[in-house]
Design a protein around this motif. Structure first.
Motif, PDB file in Angstrom:
ATOM      1  N   PRO A  16      -0.149  -1.048   5.393  1.00  0.00           N
ATOM      2  CA  PRO A  16      -0.174   0.234   5.350  1.00  0.00           C
ATOM      3  C   PRO A  16       1.367   0.894   6.040  1.00  0.00           C
ATOM      4  O   PRO A  16       1.749   1.743   5.874  1.00  0.00           O
ATOM      5  CB  PRO A  16      -1.231   0.649   6.205  1.00  0.00           C
ATOM      6  N   ASP A  17       1.850   0.032   6.861  1.00  0.00           N
ATOM      7  CA  ASP A  17       3.157   0.520   7.659  1.00  0.00           C
ATOM      8  C   ASP A  17       4.493   0.066   6.636  1.00  0.00           C
ATOM      9  O   ASP A  17       5.474   0.623   7.237  1.00  0.00           O
ATOM     10  CB  ASP A  17       3.246  -0.126   8.970  1.00  0.00           C
ATOM     11  N   LEU A  18       4.172  -0.329   5.418  1.00  0.00           N
ATOM     12  CA  LEU A  18       5.195  -0.676   4.648  1.00  0.00           C
ATOM     13  C   LEU A  18       5.849   0.596   4.171  1.00  0.00           C
ATOM     14  O   LEU A  18       5.207   1.673   3.802  1.00  0.00           O
ATOM     15  CB  LEU A  18       4.772  -1.558   3.318  1.00  0.00           C
ATOM     16  N   SER A  19       7.136   0.851   3.811  1.00  0.00           N
ATOM     17  CA  SER A  19       7.889   1.988   3.359  1.00  0.00           C
ATOM     18  C   SER A  19       8.883   1.484   2.567  1.00  0.00           C
ATOM     19  O   SER A  19       9.922   0.721   2.878  1.00  0.00           O
ATOM     20  CB  SER A  19       8.272   2.709   4.718  1.00  0.00           C
ATOM     21  N   VAL A  20       8.577   1.728   1.239  1.00  0.00           N
ATOM     22  CA  VAL A  20       9.504   1.392   0.314  1.00  0.00           C
ATOM     23  C   VAL A  20      10.796   2.323   0.140  1.00  0.00           C
ATOM     24  O   VAL A  20      10.880   3.586   0.126  1.00  0.00           O
ATOM     25  CB  VAL A  20       9.154   1.423  -1.066  1.00  0.00           C
ATOM     26  N   LEU A  21      12.102   1.918   0.464  1.00  0.00           N
ATOM     27  CA  LEU A  21      13.079   2.751   0.775  1.00  0.00           C
ATOM     28  C   LEU A  21      14.013   2.912  -0.491  1.00  0.00           C
ATOM     29  O   LEU A  21      14.432   3.984  -0.967  1.00  0.00           O
ATOM     30  CB  LEU A  21      14.295   2.370   1.821  1.00  0.00           C
ATOM     31  N   ASP A  22      13.824   1.966  -1.333  1.00  0.00           N
ATOM     32  CA  ASP A  22      14.562   1.896  -2.710  1.00  0.00           C
ATOM     33  C   ASP A  22      14.049   1.041  -3.608  1.00  0.00           C
ATOM     34  O   ASP A  22      13.428  -0.213  -3.194  1.00  0.00           O
ATOM     35  CB  ASP A  22      16.005   1.289  -2.667  1.00  0.00           C
ATOM     36  N   ARG A  23      14.081   1.084  -4.808  1.00  0.00           N
ATOM     37  CA  ARG A  23      13.242   0.427  -5.932  1.00  0.00           C
ATOM     38  C   ARG A  23      14.404   0.388  -7.182  1.00  0.00           C
ATOM     39  O   ARG A  23      14.675   1.211  -7.433  1.00  0.00           O
ATOM     40  CB  ARG A  23      12.148   0.777  -6.193  1.00  0.00           C
ATOM     41  N   PHE A  71       2.374  -2.033  -8.826  1.00  0.00           N
ATOM     42  CA  PHE A  71       2.867  -3.179  -7.795  1.00  0.00           C
ATOM     43  C   PHE A  71       2.969  -2.649  -6.245  1.00  0.00           C
ATOM     44  O   PHE A  71       2.716  -3.024  -5.377  1.00  0.00           O
ATOM     45  CB  PHE A  71       3.559  -4.210  -8.339  1.00  0.00           C
ATOM     46  N   GLU A  72       3.672  -1.499  -6.425  1.00  0.00           N
ATOM     47  CA  GLU A  72       4.277  -0.865  -5.251  1.00  0.00           C
ATOM     48  C   GLU A  72       3.097  -0.259  -4.313  1.00  0.00           C
ATOM     49  O   GLU A  72       2.855  -0.555  -3.186  1.00  0.00           O
ATOM     50  CB  GLU A  72       5.257   0.326  -5.406  1.00  0.00           C
ATOM     51  N   ALA A  73       2.131   0.100  -5.311  1.00  0.00           N
ATOM     52  CA  ALA A  73       0.921   0.866  -4.384  1.00  0.00           C
ATOM     53  C   ALA A  73      -0.028  -0.373  -3.821  1.00  0.00           C
ATOM     54  O   ALA A  73      -0.368  -0.269  -2.684  1.00  0.00           O
ATOM     55  CB  ALA A  73       0.252   1.614  -5.654  1.00  0.00           C
ATOM     56  N   HIS A  74      -0.068  -1.557  -4.651  1.00  0.00           N
ATOM     57  CA  HIS A  74      -0.700  -2.546  -3.984  1.00  0.00           C
ATOM     58  C   HIS A  74      -0.197  -3.243  -2.789  1.00  0.00           C
ATOM     59  O   HIS A  74      -0.995  -3.408  -1.843  1.00  0.00           O
ATOM     60  CB  HIS A  74      -0.768  -3.731  -5.177  1.00  0.00           C
ATOM     61  N   MET A  75       1.306  -3.410  -2.657  1.00  0.00           N
ATOM     62  CA  MET A  75       1.954  -3.727  -1.649  1.00  0.00           C
ATOM     63  C   MET A  75       1.556  -2.615  -0.539  1.00  0.00           C
ATOM     64  O   MET A  75       1.191  -3.002   0.836  1.00  0.00           O
ATOM     65  CB  MET A  75       3.629  -3.689  -1.729  1.00  0.00           C
ATOM     66  N   CYS A  76       1.560  -1.427  -0.595  1.00  0.00           N
ATOM     67  CA  CYS A  76       1.326  -0.542   0.319  1.00  0.00           C
ATOM     68  C   CYS A  76      -0.188  -0.499   0.849  1.00  0.00           C
ATOM     69  O   CYS A  76      -0.328  -0.204   1.968  1.00  0.00           O
ATOM     70  CB  CYS A  76       1.697   1.160  -0.169  1.00  0.00           C
ATOM     71  N   GLU A  77      -1.139  -0.888   0.031  1.00  0.00           N
ATOM     72  CA  GLU A  77      -2.497  -1.040   0.410  1.00  0.00           C
ATOM     73  C   GLU A  77      -2.560  -2.238   1.129  1.00  0.00           C
ATOM     74  O   GLU A  77      -3.388  -2.169   2.275  1.00  0.00           O
ATOM     75  CB  GLU A  77      -3.218  -1.136  -0.973  1.00  0.00           C
ATOM     76  N   GLN A  78      -1.790  -3.502   1.159  1.00  0.00           N
ATOM     77  CA  GLN A  78      -1.712  -4.308   1.745  1.00  0.00           C
ATOM     78  C   GLN A  78      -1.201  -4.396   3.298  1.00  0.00           C
ATOM     79  O   GLN A  78      -1.670  -4.820   4.217  1.00  0.00           O
ATOM     80  CB  GLN A  78      -1.294  -5.675   1.021  1.00  0.00           C
TER      81      GLN A  78
END
Length: 131
Positions: free
Chosen positions: A91-98, A82-89
């Motif tokens: 590209p400037d998204l950066s996950v800081l914590d999960r 799911f995280e990879a899918h968010m990043c595909e949609q």
């Protein structure tokens, strides 16, 4: 009262929500992502991510992680997918914590059993005056 409710509905000032047992829906795990996005992309991110069926909440927030996403996932493997899918949609998204919650004890003021069904509630007294 009826006219007031009608006005609230027509102006979309109020929305109704139906909640259900998470495990019964086939999405037993909750993944929470704290995300950093450029400020000019927050509205686009909200529109994009809110269309994903896993997403239960997405919102701009204050702090270093300026965006929050809560999603329901089927397995722990789905967390990274799911995280990879968010990043595909976005590209400037950066996950800081999960974080992943395997069990939810309370949601929307309801106490839940191990299967996610409501078995009680937590009373809310409203805001307290501290003066």
């Amino acid at each position: 009262m009826r006219r007031r409710l009608q006005r609230l509905l027509e102006t979309r000032s109020v929305h109704f929500r139906c909640d259900f047992a998470q495990s019964g829906a086939g999405w037993p795990l909750t993944a929470t992502y704290r995300i950093d996005l450029p400020a000019h992309q927050l509205n686009v991110a909200a529109r994009t991510l809110s269309l994903m069926p896993e997403v239960r909440l997405c919102s701009a927030v204050s702090g270093t992680a300026n965006f929050l996403v809560i999603a329901w996932v089927r397995t722990t493997e789905d967390v990274t997918g799911f995280e990879a899918h968010m990043c595909e949609q976005l590209p400037d998204l950066s996950v800081l914590d999960r974080t992943v919650a395997l069990v939810t004890a309370k949601r929307m003021g309801r106490l839940l059993d191990p299967h996610g069904r409501a078995v009680g509630h937590v009373p809310w007294d409203g805001p307290r005056n501290t003066l």
